[in-house]
Design an enzyme around this catalytic site. Sequence first.
Site, PDB file in Angstrom:
ATOM      1  CG  ASN A   2      35.219  49.637  36.888  1.00 12.83           C
ATOM      2  OD1 ASN A   2      36.296  48.859  36.528  1.00 12.83           O
ATOM      3  ND2 ASN A   2      34.289  49.133  37.561  1.00 12.83           N
ATOM      4  CB  SER A  54      44.049  44.258  35.962  1.00 17.42           C
ATOM      5  OG  SER A  54      44.392  43.014  36.514  1.00 17.42           O
ATOM      6  CE1 TYR A  67      40.866  41.615  32.405  1.00 12.97           C
ATOM      7  CE2 TYR A  67      42.804  40.974  33.426  1.00 12.97           C
ATOM      8  CZ  TYR A  67      41.667  41.677  33.537  1.00 12.97           C
ATOM      9  OH  TYR A  67      41.253  42.240  34.392  1.00 12.97           O
ATOM     10  CB  SER A  68      48.111  40.504  30.680  1.00 16.54           C
ATOM     11  OG  SER A  68      47.484  39.575  31.551  1.00 16.54           O
TER      12      SER A  68
END
Length: 166
Positions: A2, A54, A67-68
């Site tokens: 995580n 995410s 990030y994606s």
Amino acid sequence: ANAGITLFGDFFEFKYEDFMQIMKVNLAGSFFLSQACARAMRERKSGRVVLMSSVTGNQAHRDLAAYSMSKAALQMLARNLVIELSPYNININCVAPGAVITERTSLDPAYDDTWSDLTPLGRAASTSDVAHTVLFLLSDKSRHITGQTIIVDGGWSVVSPNPYNM
């Protein structure tokens, strides 16, 4: 696994250093933690690995290209590792949360109201909502699930209203 950081930035202006920081934390951290755990699990011939992706790994969002990309890569890592881990009775999956009320998101006074309005179930997720999904994937109740991503977003990605258009 995580580990994760989010850095927003315009694609045309995004800095190399910021890109590498996202990849180091979001990808390398999860990759090598999973590797270390899987080595121990291989010896006992069983185990479970859960990666934290995410909802942005499943759909595009302005200013979140790096990030994606990192979160989508984690989903592919889980799929790919099915081949390598299954012979040792090790399951690997991802959880892809949407908006979650955390200490960080609580710093934005409008966050909860905004995401409650945007989410079909009428609220952003709690950390418990995400944790219960992880616990399910770590339990024997999920013993025949591997290489999958479970989205925990209260239905937001089904309808996908953009918070920036409000």
